[in-house]
Design a protein around this motif. Sequence first.
Motif, short mmCIF file in Angstrom:
data_model
loop_
_atom_site.label_atom_id
_atom_site.label_comp_id
_atom_site.label_asym_id
_atom_site.label_seq_id
_atom_site.Cartn_x
_atom_site.Cartn_y
_atom_site.Cartn_z
N THR A 183 1.08 -1.35 0.40
CA THR A 183 -0.25 -0.05 -0.33
C THR A 183 1.20 0.69 0.16
O THR A 183 1.11 2.21 0.48
N LYS A 222 1.88 5.36 -0.56
CA LYS A 222 1.37 6.26 -0.40
C LYS A 222 1.02 6.90 -1.02
O LYS A 222 1.47 7.10 -2.35
N SER A 243 -1.78 4.38 -4.35
CA SER A 243 -2.30 2.14 -4.61
C SER A 243 -4.01 2.39 -4.15
O SER A 243 -4.59 1.67 -3.36
N ARG A 244 -4.14 3.53 -4.46
CA ARG A 244 -6.06 3.65 -4.62
C ARG A 244 -6.49 1.55 -4.50
O ARG A 244 -6.39 1.79 -6.21
N VAL A 258 -5.82 -0.88 -3.53
CA VAL A 258 -4.75 -1.90 -3.22
C VAL A 258 -5.76 -2.75 -1.47
O VAL A 258 -5.36 -1.83 -0.56
N TYR A 300 -5.23 -0.87 3.50
CA TYR A 300 -6.29 -0.27 2.64
C TYR A 300 -5.13 0.84 2.28
O TYR A 300 -4.54 1.31 2.79
N GLY A 301 -4.89 0.31 0.10
CA GLY A 301 -3.89 1.77 -0.13
C GLY A 301 -4.78 3.48 0.00
O GLY A 301 -6.37 3.26 -0.24
N THR A 302 -3.46 4.06 -0.04
CA THR A 302 -4.03 5.39 -0.83
C THR A 302 -3.73 6.30 -1.89
O THR A 302 -2.49 5.69 -1.93
N TYR A 333 -3.52 5.21 5.81
CA TYR A 333 -2.41 5.17 5.85
C TYR A 333 -1.33 4.84 6.38
O TYR A 333 -2.00 5.54 7.58
N ASN A 335 3.73 1.31 6.34
CA ASN A 335 4.18 1.60 5.31
C ASN A 335 5.48 2.15 5.16
O ASN A 335 5.74 3.32 4.51
N THR A 339 -3.27 4.58 -8.96
CA THR A 339 -3.04 3.66 -8.28
C THR A 339 -2.20 3.00 -8.92
O THR A 339 -2.37 3.08 -10.32
N THR A 386 2.07 -3.70 -8.63
CA THR A 386 2.42 -3.30 -6.51
C THR A 386 2.85 -4.73 -6.06
O THR A 386 2.48 -5.95 -6.78
#
Length: 326
Positions: free
Chosen positions: A157, A159, A162-163, A165, A189-191, A202, A240, A308, A312
């Motif tokens: 994930t 920063k 990675s929305r 992910v 959860y990705g951001t 995050y 992260n 995204t 990844t």
Amino acid sequence: MSIPRRVSRAVCAMLAVVGTVLAPNVASAAGNGRHTSTPPIEAAKGRSPVKPNAAGAEHGGSDRLQGWGNPVFSDNFDDASLPKWNVRDNWRLNQDKAVTSKRNVKASDGRLTIRTKRLAKADVRDASRRYSSGYLDTVGKFSQKYGRFEVRAKLPTVKNNSRGVWPAFWLRPDDGQENEGEIDVFEAYGTPAQGKADVDPYGRSEATAHVYQPGRHGGLQAPEGRKKKNAWTSQSINLNDGKFHTWAAEWTPSRITFFIDGRKYHEVTKKTWGSATWNKFFTTDKFNIRLNVQVGSPYWGLPEPGKTADSTEFVVDYVRAWAYRG
């Protein structure tokens, strides 16, 4: 990973295989330093003794754990064939915008890597799915009732790139068609996240215990007596940071306790929902292990170019489980 993930990973959503066929017993969801652990023998009068131990050691270190002994399941990913796992191929998970691919799962040099990749062309069965992902489980190979479950991993994930992910390490019962219980040892959860303003995910992960799968109830949300019980890791720990971290859950007949890097941060007990509900979902069945990454959800956002990454990597050092001997 309540139903809303597979559908929760309870965030538990039902897994669909090749369009309309449901994958067996799969609902949603879909773990350094000084370590503390609740011994497997229940304490009297509600007391829960905690003793330090050496869990969370790096790959290749001793996996014997004070109070638990040697693990009954251990994979350091030295065998590229992954004989202890089912690697799911061509599955379409509920709420997801990806298709699982066995090519995205690889064990090499003592590490497991689960990749997400943007597809050159959208999925032929569902044009909204433009990514591939990876999914493993131990269904039919390993399961147990109670015990300690642990993973050491590095999150994908990144920063603000990675929305959607959504990596997870979670447990579901073997009788998943009847038992709605679920233990999400961790979900991350990705951001930049989308859709929830109350929590910034995050650098954090979430642990959850579920006794309700919305997909079994026409998508209706859980009634008050069966709502999920979750907690987030502290913002003082940046998950992260590009380093490996260790997540664990200890499940006994009366409680489930969650740890991050040896620190306890969440616990649910038989009193949480009451004995009848607890006994129905957490004392009747063995649970198996799930390890996967999804891409996209209505909870934290759908994948989007520029927000995204095209690819990844969720890197796992080991997975271990110890038997409960109380």
